[in-house]
Write an enzyme that holds these catalytic residues in place. Structure first.
Site, PDB file in Angstrom:
ATOM      1  CB  SER A   7      21.272  38.839 -92.521  1.00  0.00           C
ATOM      2  OG  SER A   7      22.418  38.448 -93.251  1.00  0.00           O
ATOM      3  CG  HIS A  46      22.874  37.951 -97.938  1.00  0.00           C
ATOM      4  ND1 HIS A  46      24.243  37.849 -97.823  1.00  0.00           N
ATOM      5  CD2 HIS A  46      22.477  38.789 -96.939  1.00  0.00           C
ATOM      6  CE1 HIS A  46      24.664  38.571 -96.806  1.00  0.00           C
ATOM      7  NE2 HIS A  46      23.613  39.158 -96.249  1.00  0.00           N
TER       8      HIS A  46
END
Length: 498
Positions: free
Chosen positions: A334, A428
């Site tokens: 990410s 997340h």
């Protein structure tokens, strides 16, 4: 998803021809411009009073016929003809302020519920009073949105309308509690309409229609697609691309997820999107042990805040498990948007402190000063404001340790209302992932260097623990992190008085 733009009736062409921004710059309007603006305002008021259905009495709510379809279509036509963002904001603001909740009815029904609680009656009586209160709390414009959703292309129109509303709020064209309330109502309606049962999971391959591949390429917001060869790699062997479409707009991507199938958790985006395509179209399935989620892009800004990303990840994980039963490792690679901006702000605040640099060790300060030839704080602010420092092997080596621990603190320690400040981290962690590994020089693109100093982070999904991790994070705001991340955080705390 293109906004619905029905034909505007001839009777309103005059208003559209005269259309001018309602709040143009400058202290005064000429008489002609003022008259045109006033005419448009009157047209808006007349439209809203005609198009927004009145709330029927509680006892007649199920017996009152739906408003004529052309009333809702009039609103869609009028709104679709407003080219200026300020005009659309004005119409939405008038809708939010003038057609919300009837506060008199809310007060009356609230008093009735309180009275019943003080004088116990049968449960059915109290339940009906509570139902009357719930009905009174429904804003009047919700009925308009509900009926628009039944028009052909109505859901698409409402998604674009909310995107306009969010943009107007960001530009300060409209604000206040009524506007925030209307945004919340739309978000709540979308959360129901775009729940997982109404979403279709579709996979994109190189054999997908050219228009579909073009749409996927243009929608990529995390790692821009360079050309057709790049696009072919991203949907080719050892890669998967999935998207959700809605039953009202089949085939139109709402949110897109790119996955790399690898033998380990990737630590660099270059190995995923820059690596040459395999010479063979056949995948060696026994070498695929890990799924790396490396890009998640929302295509419709009007769906911000609607839980699509979490649904998509869950569905894709199940799909991959069917295709590769032995697949056991799931993680993201990410970006860290906002890190450089946060760090520059921190350096700026520290510049006012003429004492010891509290972000770097003495040896780090000496090494960086030796390379740059200037004071550390000012030098760092200058070099981190561009991408040129990444071309110097000496600076890359000297900055690795301090930037790694600063990044760890930014992800783990910087909070907003108790949750992770970084939006990607918060996403997340809310899904139950573990903050797994921070990677140095993981994205050496211009965007990666300027936005996050080249750093990326893996969030790992232990499927058996995600529910527990999610509950822990949401309830106690506690972040589950690996030893690497916690060690970097401890190093930061040792060298900093933040």
């Amino acid at each position: 998803m293109r906004v619905l733009r029905p034909t505007v009736s001839a009777g309103r062409l005059l208003f559209l021809w005269l259309r001018l921004p309602l709040r143009p710059p400058g202290p005064r309007l000429s008489s002609g411009r003022a008259a045109a603006a006033g005419a448009l305002e009157r047209a808006m008021d007349e439209l809203l009073h005609r198009a927004v259905p009145a709330m029927p009495a509680y006892g007649l709510r199920e017996k009152t016929p739906a408003p004529a379809e052309n009333q809702c279509a009039d609103f869609v036509s009028f709104y679709g003809g407003l080219a200026e963002a300020a005009d659309r904001a004005e119409l939405l603001g008038r809708l939010a302020r003038g057609f919300g909740v009837d506060h008199g009815q809310v007060a009356e029904q609230s008093a009735a519920v309180l009275q019943l609680l003080q004088q116990p009656r049968e449960a059915a009586v109290l339940l009906q009073a509570e139902d009357r209160l719930r009905y009174a709390l429904v804003p009047r414009y919700r009925s308009l949105f509900h009926h628009i959703s039944k028009l052909d292309g109505g859901v698409r129109f409402l998604v674009q309308l909310r995107a306009d509303l969010l943009e107007a709020q960001a530009l300060k064209l409209m604000e206040g509690p009524h506007v925030r309330e209307m945004n919340g109502v739309l978000k709540s309606m979308f959360s129901e309409w775009f729940s997982s049962g109404f979403l279709n999971l579709e996979r994109v391959t190189w054999r997908s229609p050219c228009e579909m591949l073009q749409n996927i390429s243009e929608a990529e917001a995390v790692h821009p697609v360079k050309n057709w060869a790049d696009m072919k790699r991203r949907v080719g062997p050892y890669r998967r691309c999935y998207f959700f479409s809605h039953c009202s707009t089949p085939g139109e991507p709402l949110i897109i997820l790119h996955v790399a199938l690898t033998s380990e958790i990737s630590s660099s985006i270059q190995t995923i999107i820059v690596k040459e395509s395999p010479t063979s179209e056949t995948e060696e399935r026994d070498k695929i042990t890990t799924a790396v989620l490396y890009s998640l892009s929302l295509t419709q800004q009007g769906l911000q805040g609607v839980e699509l990303g979490a649904f998509l990840i869950k569905r894709v994980v199940k799909e991959l498990q069917k295709e590769f039963p032995h697949l056991g490792t799931f993680a993201s690679l990410s970006p860290i948007p906002g890190f450089t901006k946060w760090l520059l702000g921190l350096l700026k605040s520290k510049a006012k402190d003429h004492g010891r640099n509290e972000l770097l060790t003495d040896s780090e300060c000496k090494e960086i000063s030796k390379i740059t030839g200037g004071p550390v704080n000012e030098t760092l602010k200058t070099i981190l404001s561009s991408s040129e420092w990444a071309q110097s092997e000496q600076l890359v080596r000297a900055l690795q340790a301090p930037l790694m621990r600063l990044c760890a603190w930014y992800l783990y320690g910087e909070k907003h209302r108790g949750y992770a400040l970084n939006p990607v981290a918060n996403f997340h962690l809310q899904n139950g992932a573990v903050m797994w590994r921070i990677n140095w020089m993981a994205d050496v693109s211009l965007k990666g260097i300027t936005g996050s100093c080249g750093l990326m982070v893996n969030y790992r999904y232990f499927l058996e623990d995600t529910a527990t991790n999610r509950t822990t994070y949401l309830s106690s705001k506690s972040i589950k992190a690996s030893e690497q991340v916690l060690s970097l955080v401890a190093q930061f705390q040792k060298n900093s008085k933040l």
